[in-house]
Design a protein around this motif. Structure first.
Motif, PDB file in Angstrom:
ATOM      1  N   ALA A  99       0.462  -1.006  -0.003  1.00 56.28           N
ATOM      2  CA  ALA A  99       0.013   0.028  -0.310  1.00 56.28           C
ATOM      3  C   ALA A  99       0.919   1.252  -0.203  1.00 56.28           C
ATOM      4  O   ALA A  99       1.872   1.394   0.622  1.00 56.28           O
ATOM      5  CB  ALA A  99      -1.002   0.298   1.210  1.00 56.28           C
ATOM      6  N   PRO A 100       0.410   2.173  -0.535  1.00 64.93           N
ATOM      7  CA  PRO A 100       1.156   3.242  -0.307  1.00 64.93           C
ATOM      8  C   PRO A 100       1.340   4.279   0.505  1.00 64.93           C
ATOM      9  O   PRO A 100       1.097   3.486   2.341  1.00 64.93           O
ATOM     10  CB  PRO A 100      -0.180   4.818  -1.133  1.00 64.93           C
ATOM     11  N   TYR A 101       2.645   4.707   1.100  1.00 65.53           N
ATOM     12  CA  TYR A 101       2.565   5.397   1.940  1.00 65.53           C
ATOM     13  C   TYR A 101       1.490   5.853   2.939  1.00 65.53           C
ATOM     14  O   TYR A 101       1.025   6.107   3.332  1.00 65.53           O
ATOM     15  CB  TYR A 101       4.615   5.781   2.420  1.00 65.53           C
ATOM     16  N   THR A 102       1.643   5.527   4.534  1.00 67.86           N
ATOM     17  CA  THR A 102       0.616   6.413   5.324  1.00 67.86           C
ATOM     18  C   THR A 102       1.647   6.415   6.382  1.00 67.86           C
ATOM     19  O   THR A 102       1.943   5.192   7.390  1.00 67.86           O
ATOM     20  CB  THR A 102      -0.651   5.728   6.003  1.00 67.86           C
ATOM     21  N   ASN A 103       1.703   7.306   7.090  1.00 69.31           N
ATOM     22  CA  ASN A 103       2.573   7.871   8.878  1.00 69.31           C
ATOM     23  C   ASN A 103       1.441   7.234   9.992  1.00 69.31           C
ATOM     24  O   ASN A 103       1.643   7.241  11.199  1.00 69.31           O
ATOM     25  CB  ASN A 103       2.717   9.711   9.206  1.00 69.31           C
ATOM     26  N   ARG A 104       0.242   6.992   9.645  1.00 69.89           N
ATOM     27  CA  ARG A 104      -0.486   5.797  10.717  1.00 69.89           C
ATOM     28  C   ARG A 104      -0.115   4.749  10.809  1.00 69.89           C
ATOM     29  O   ARG A 104      -0.949   3.944  11.016  1.00 69.89           O
ATOM     30  CB  ARG A 104      -2.114   6.619  10.609  1.00 69.89           C
ATOM     31  N   ASP A 105       0.314   4.447   9.720  1.00 67.18           N
ATOM     32  CA  ASP A 105       0.581   2.733   9.897  1.00 67.18           C
ATOM     33  C   ASP A 105       2.077   2.355  11.288  1.00 67.18           C
ATOM     34  O   ASP A 105       1.413   0.682  11.611  1.00 67.18           O
ATOM     35  CB  ASP A 105       1.207   2.296   8.381  1.00 67.18           C
ATOM     36  N   GLY A 106       2.579   3.088  11.416  1.00 70.01           N
ATOM     37  CA  GLY A 106       3.122   2.746  13.331  1.00 70.01           C
ATOM     38  C   GLY A 106       3.926   1.417  12.601  1.00 70.01           C
ATOM     39  O   GLY A 106       4.302   0.193  12.997  1.00 70.01           O
ATOM     40  N   HIS A 107       5.492   1.738  11.187  1.00 70.33           N
ATOM     41  CA  HIS A 107       6.682   1.521  11.383  1.00 70.33           C
ATOM     42  C   HIS A 107       7.042   0.532  11.680  1.00 70.33           C
ATOM     43  O   HIS A 107       7.367   1.690  12.595  1.00 70.33           O
ATOM     44  CB  HIS A 107       6.342   2.471   9.488  1.00 70.33           C
ATOM     45  N   GLU A 108       7.636  -0.451  11.697  1.00 69.17           N
ATOM     46  CA  GLU A 108       8.505  -0.655  12.962  1.00 69.17           C
ATOM     47  C   GLU A 108       9.878   0.140  12.587  1.00 69.17           C
ATOM     48  O   GLU A 108      10.111   0.202  11.285  1.00 69.17           O
ATOM     49  CB  GLU A 108       8.832  -1.827  12.827  1.00 69.17           C
ATOM     50  N   ILE A 109      10.214   0.352  13.605  1.00 67.34           N
ATOM     51  CA  ILE A 109      11.561   0.932  12.838  1.00 67.34           C
ATOM     52  C   ILE A 109      12.878   0.365  13.591  1.00 67.34           C
ATOM     53  O   ILE A 109      13.254  -0.341  14.551  1.00 67.34           O
ATOM     54  CB  ILE A 109      12.093   2.456  14.450  1.00 67.34           C
ATOM     55  N   VAL A 110      13.512  -0.328  12.174  1.00 65.64           N
ATOM     56  CA  VAL A 110      14.353  -1.160  12.412  1.00 65.64           C
ATOM     57  C   VAL A 110      15.860  -0.363  13.077  1.00 65.64           C
ATOM     58  O   VAL A 110      16.652  -1.283  13.919  1.00 65.64           O
ATOM     59  CB  VAL A 110      14.919  -1.784  10.831  1.00 65.64           C
ATOM     60  N   ARG A 111      16.461   1.020  12.817  1.00 68.12           N
ATOM     61  CA  ARG A 111      17.224   1.904  13.981  1.00 68.12           C
ATOM     62  C   ARG A 111      16.841   3.099  13.383  1.00 68.12           C
ATOM     63  O   ARG A 111      16.662   3.268  12.916  1.00 68.12           O
ATOM     64  CB  ARG A 111      17.721   1.233  13.208  1.00 68.12           C
ATOM     65  N   ARG A 112      16.863   3.268  14.942  1.00 64.21           N
ATOM     66  CA  ARG A 112      16.647   4.768  15.555  1.00 64.21           C
ATOM     67  C   ARG A 112      17.996   5.901  14.407  1.00 64.21           C
ATOM     68  O   ARG A 112      18.911   5.150  14.381  1.00 64.21           O
ATOM     69  CB  ARG A 112      16.509   5.494  16.913  1.00 64.21           C
ATOM     70  N   ALA A 113      17.677   7.316  14.335  1.00 61.87           N
ATOM     71  CA  ALA A 113      18.092   7.582  14.294  1.00 61.87           C
ATOM     72  C   ALA A 113      19.526   7.972  15.109  1.00 61.87           C
ATOM     73  O   ALA A 113      19.280   8.162  15.948  1.00 61.87           O
ATOM     74  CB  ALA A 113      17.439   9.257  12.851  1.00 61.87           C
ATOM     75  N   GLU A 114      20.201   8.581  14.278  1.00 61.29           N
ATOM     76  CA  GLU A 114      21.430   8.731  15.931  1.00 61.29           C
ATOM     77  C   GLU A 114      21.497  10.000  15.109  1.00 61.29           C
ATOM     78  O   GLU A 114      21.781  10.933  14.185  1.00 61.29           O
ATOM     79  CB  GLU A 114      22.859   8.346  14.824  1.00 61.29           C
ATOM     80  N   ILE A 115      21.391  10.829  16.330  1.00 62.61           N
ATOM     81  CA  ILE A 115      21.013  12.165  16.458  1.00 62.61           C
ATOM     82  C   ILE A 115      21.814  13.007  17.786  1.00 62.61           C
ATOM     83  O   ILE A 115      22.261  12.875  18.753  1.00 62.61           O
ATOM     84  CB  ILE A 115      19.669  12.693  17.171  1.00 62.61           C
TER      85      ILE A 115
END
Length: 299
Positions: A99-115
């Motif tokens: 499906a097209p991307y939606t920000n409500r899907d709660g996609h799994e974060i494989v690796r958090r951004a390094e900030i």
């Protein structure tokens, strides 16, 4: 600048700003909003919180405080189901379906951004960068308290070998309590695009007040009118004759969305960004926040 459990703090005589520490394991850090400079709360000198907070458990896809988001991920369309893509400021996430991307899907974060965070007097700067195949980005967000103004500057670079685009917008969740109408105060060049039936113009020439009636905002999912943004980059929200929010940026954005439900209002300017290899984009917004005098929570 001070640091407490889970938060970095900026403070002057006009405000105290709490920002989620990207090194903390915080519930704010979902797959949706950027983890780089997520403002949790802004306090007036008397200690009143000026941003909306949840009534019960925090729901990270709904948000609280003042996050921002790069809604269009980098490399999503090319990723296979189960493959990874880049969500700017959040990390590498896994594609769940065709499906097209939606920000409500709660996609799994494989690796958090390094900030990383740079500290200076009266300001904090957050740095994030990531790459995946030929896709890469560098991002910088600077937050400063200058008198009664909150000033937020962004820098975004395409550091990869492939062109990409994204859609940035901020979400300042503001409490209004639902007792009165919310007014969006906009330059007269703004033209309603969608959900125009939810707003009523009250023009005065250079500025137009658009009334968002309380009965409309009280619908189960609230209301979300949109405007095509033309000319001056300015927006403000008022309730009961009291201005609770004002923002002015140095960049043209194509669309303004205002979300209002029974308890909160949020002005969300949308900036569509397209970057080729090595190209950059910078933008800055000055914000003023006022007391709402209403319940400081959301549903």
């Amino acid at each position: 600048m001070t640091q407490t459990d889970g938060f970095l703090t900026l403070q002057n005589e006009y405000m105290r700003i709490e920002i989620c520490d990207p090194a903390a394991d915080d519930a704010h850090f979902s797959s949706r909003y950027s983890h780089a400079g997520y403002i949790s709360q802004i306090y007036a000198p008397g200690g009143e919180g000026l941003l909306g907070m949840p009534t019960e458990d925090f729901r990270p896809l709904s948000g609280e405080g003042f996050p921002d988001e790069f809604e269009m991920p980098v490399g999503y369309d090319e990723a296979a189901v189960g493959g990874e893509f880049l969500k700017i400021g959040a990390g590498r996430e896994r594609r769940r379906s065709k499906a097209p991307y939606t920000n409500r899907d709660g996609h799994e974060i494989v690796r958090r951004a390094e900030i990383s965070v740079s500290r200076e007097k009266g300001a904090l700067t957050f740095f994030a960068a990531d790459s995946l195949g030929d896709y890469a980005y560098r991002y910088r967000k600077r937050i400063s308290a200058e008198g009664g103004k909150l000033i937020v500057s962004h820098f975004l670079e395409n550091a990869g070998k492939r062109n990409w685009e994204t859609l940035w917008y901020s979400h300042a969740f503001l409490p209004h309590g639902g007792a009165e109408d919310v007014y969006a105060c906009l330059p007269s060049g703004y033209v309603p695009l969608r959900n125009a039936e939810d707003v009523i113009p009250e023009g005065d020439g250079r500025r137009t007040k658009w009334k968002i009636p309380a009965f409309a905002a009280a619908r189960e999912k609230g209301v979300c009118p949109n405007w095509r943004a033309e000319g001056e980059n300015f927006q403000a929200l008022e309730i009961g004759g009291r201005r609770i929010y004002e923002a002015k940026g140095n960049y043209p954005f194509g669309e303004l969305q205002i979300f209002v439900n029974r308890r909160i209002a949020s002005a969300e300017p949308k900036l569509h960004i397209r970057l080729g290899e090595g190209q950059t984009r910078e933008w800055t917004t000055e914000y003023l926040f006022g007391k709402s005098g209403r319940e400081n929570n959301v549903e």
